[in-house]
Design a protein around this motif. Sequence first.
Motif, PDB file in Angstrom:
ATOM      1  N   MET A  24       0.730  -1.168   0.197  1.00 21.72           N
ATOM      2  CA  MET A  24      -0.089   0.077  -0.002  1.00 21.72           C
ATOM      3  C   MET A  24       0.988   1.367  -0.005  1.00 21.72           C
ATOM      4  O   MET A  24       0.290   2.472   0.256  1.00 21.72           O
ATOM      5  CB  MET A  24      -0.978  -0.114   1.244  1.00 21.72           C
ATOM      6  CG  MET A  24      -1.955  -1.089   1.228  1.00 21.72           C
ATOM      7  SD  MET A  24      -3.021  -0.844  -0.080  1.00 21.72           S
ATOM      8  CE  MET A  24      -3.896   0.403  -0.002  1.00 21.72           C
ATOM      9  N   GLN A  25       2.022   1.056  -0.004  1.00 23.37           N
ATOM     10  CA  GLN A  25       3.110   2.308  -0.234  1.00 23.37           C
ATOM     11  C   GLN A  25       2.561   3.296  -1.074  1.00 23.37           C
ATOM     12  O   GLN A  25       2.638   4.465  -0.750  1.00 23.37           O
ATOM     13  CB  GLN A  25       4.418   1.917  -0.337  1.00 23.37           C
ATOM     14  CG  GLN A  25       5.592   2.993  -0.221  1.00 23.37           C
ATOM     15  CD  GLN A  25       5.558   3.774   1.293  1.00 23.37           C
ATOM     16  OE1 GLN A  25       5.641   2.641   2.257  1.00 23.37           O
ATOM     17  NE2 GLN A  25       5.249   4.861   1.521  1.00 23.37           N
ATOM     18  N   PHE A  26       2.253   3.037  -2.275  1.00 17.13           N
ATOM     19  CA  PHE A  26       1.879   4.072  -3.667  1.00 17.13           C
ATOM     20  C   PHE A  26       0.654   4.857  -2.783  1.00 17.13           C
ATOM     21  O   PHE A  26       0.625   6.081  -3.254  1.00 17.13           O
ATOM     22  CB  PHE A  26       1.393   3.399  -4.538  1.00 17.13           C
ATOM     23  CG  PHE A  26       0.321   2.417  -4.557  1.00 17.13           C
ATOM     24  CD1 PHE A  26      -1.150   3.055  -4.757  1.00 17.13           C
ATOM     25  CD2 PHE A  26       0.072   1.124  -4.055  1.00 17.13           C
ATOM     26  CE1 PHE A  26      -2.337   2.412  -4.774  1.00 17.13           C
ATOM     27  CE2 PHE A  26      -1.245   0.434  -3.977  1.00 17.13           C
ATOM     28  CZ  PHE A  26      -2.354   1.249  -4.614  1.00 17.13           C
ATOM     29  N   PHE A  31      -1.787   9.871  -0.041  1.00 14.97           N
ATOM     30  CA  PHE A  31      -2.612   9.981   1.100  1.00 14.97           C
ATOM     31  C   PHE A  31      -1.952  10.935   2.093  1.00 14.97           C
ATOM     32  O   PHE A  31      -2.630  11.756   2.868  1.00 14.97           O
ATOM     33  CB  PHE A  31      -3.084   8.755   1.798  1.00 14.97           C
ATOM     34  CG  PHE A  31      -4.108   8.897   2.927  1.00 14.97           C
ATOM     35  CD1 PHE A  31      -5.242   9.359   2.753  1.00 14.97           C
ATOM     36  CD2 PHE A  31      -3.614   8.352   4.185  1.00 14.97           C
ATOM     37  CE1 PHE A  31      -6.157   9.185   3.714  1.00 14.97           C
ATOM     38  CE2 PHE A  31      -4.538   8.722   5.337  1.00 14.97           C
ATOM     39  CZ  PHE A  31      -5.783   9.020   5.132  1.00 14.97           C
ATOM     40  N   ALA A  32      -0.620  10.896   2.472  1.00 11.76           N
ATOM     41  CA  ALA A  32       0.112  11.660   3.403  1.00 11.76           C
ATOM     42  C   ALA A  32      -0.025  12.871   3.384  1.00 11.76           C
ATOM     43  O   ALA A  32      -0.480  13.641   4.405  1.00 11.76           O
ATOM     44  CB  ALA A  32       1.456  11.184   3.371  1.00 11.76           C
ATOM     45  N   SER A  37      -2.436  17.888   5.889  1.00 13.29           N
ATOM     46  CA  SER A  37      -3.267  19.205   5.884  1.00 13.29           C
ATOM     47  C   SER A  37      -4.647  19.097   6.937  1.00 13.29           C
ATOM     48  O   SER A  37      -4.734  20.065   7.477  1.00 13.29           O
ATOM     49  CB  SER A  37      -4.022  19.154   4.601  1.00 13.29           C
ATOM     50  OG  SER A  37      -4.670  20.188   4.097  1.00 13.29           O
ATOM     51  N   VAL A  38      -5.201  18.042   6.863  1.00 12.37           N
ATOM     52  CA  VAL A  38      -6.229  17.862   7.844  1.00 12.37           C
ATOM     53  C   VAL A  38      -5.880  18.128   9.349  1.00 12.37           C
ATOM     54  O   VAL A  38      -6.484  18.976   9.995  1.00 12.37           O
ATOM     55  CB  VAL A  38      -6.994  16.578   7.741  1.00 12.37           C
ATOM     56  CG1 VAL A  38      -7.897  16.293   8.851  1.00 12.37           C
ATOM     57  CG2 VAL A  38      -7.712  16.368   6.173  1.00 12.37           C
ATOM     58  N   ARG A  70       2.271   9.275  11.732  1.00 11.61           N
ATOM     59  CA  ARG A  70       1.522   7.988  11.997  1.00 11.61           C
ATOM     60  C   ARG A  70       0.412   7.762  11.585  1.00 11.61           C
ATOM     61  O   ARG A  70       0.271   6.439  11.233  1.00 11.61           O
ATOM     62  CB  ARG A  70       1.512   8.038  13.823  1.00 11.61           C
ATOM     63  CG  ARG A  70       2.943   8.068  14.389  1.00 11.61           C
ATOM     64  CD  ARG A  70       2.930   7.156  15.597  1.00 11.61           C
ATOM     65  NE  ARG A  70       4.126   7.491  16.329  1.00 11.61           N
ATOM     66  CZ  ARG A  70       4.336   6.922  17.439  1.00 11.61           C
ATOM     67  NH1 ARG A  70       3.268   6.600  18.168  1.00 11.61           N
ATOM     68  NH2 ARG A  70       5.362   7.297  17.902  1.00 11.61           N
ATOM     69  N   LEU A  71      -0.479   8.462  11.330  1.00  8.52           N
ATOM     70  CA  LEU A  71      -1.943   8.130  10.588  1.00  8.52           C
ATOM     71  C   LEU A  71      -1.557   7.598   9.324  1.00  8.52           C
ATOM     72  O   LEU A  71      -2.529   6.779   8.844  1.00  8.52           O
ATOM     73  CB  LEU A  71      -2.711   9.380  10.863  1.00  8.52           C
ATOM     74  CG  LEU A  71      -3.481   9.810  12.282  1.00  8.52           C
ATOM     75  CD1 LEU A  71      -4.075  11.039  12.145  1.00  8.52           C
ATOM     76  CD2 LEU A  71      -4.285   8.446  12.863  1.00  8.52           C
ATOM     77  N   SER A  72      -0.836   8.291   8.596  1.00  5.03           N
ATOM     78  CA  SER A  72      -0.458   8.056   7.038  1.00  5.03           C
ATOM     79  C   SER A  72       0.370   6.562   7.272  1.00  5.03           C
ATOM     80  O   SER A  72       0.122   5.592   6.369  1.00  5.03           O
ATOM     81  CB  SER A  72       0.526   8.830   6.518  1.00  5.03           C
ATOM     82  OG  SER A  72      -0.320  10.132   6.383  1.00  5.03           O
TER      83      SER A  72
END
Length: 114
Positions: A24-26, A31-32, A37-38, A70-72
């Motif tokens: 899922m790295q791509f 997504f990061a 931003s959020v 961490r979330l990413s």
Amino acid sequence: KDFAQQGFRIVPLRVSGAFHTPFMQFAQDSFAPSVRSVVQKSGFSASSVVVYDNATGGPAYLSAADCSSRLSSHMTNSVKWTEQVQSMYRDGARVFVEFGPQGTLSKLVERILP
């Protein structure tokens, strides 16, 4: 050797992707920036909320930058769900709310907690 022959119970999972794996790295890379931003726009502060990290299973007292990272990273790490639920319960959480159609995580919480 075959795990079933060694006495392990094998349960095939019905999933649509290789979630929580390096495959899922791509997706994580794209997504990061959105997560960053959020988190920045939310005014997140480590002192205002405890974030539990499902990659470690424990609380993560984080800066906004660490929280974004961490979330990413959860997209490419294994999930330590049992450890996370136990940590949250130990720290006082008593209500677990699941948003989703099947209640899978709620059923898991019922199996994990006394």
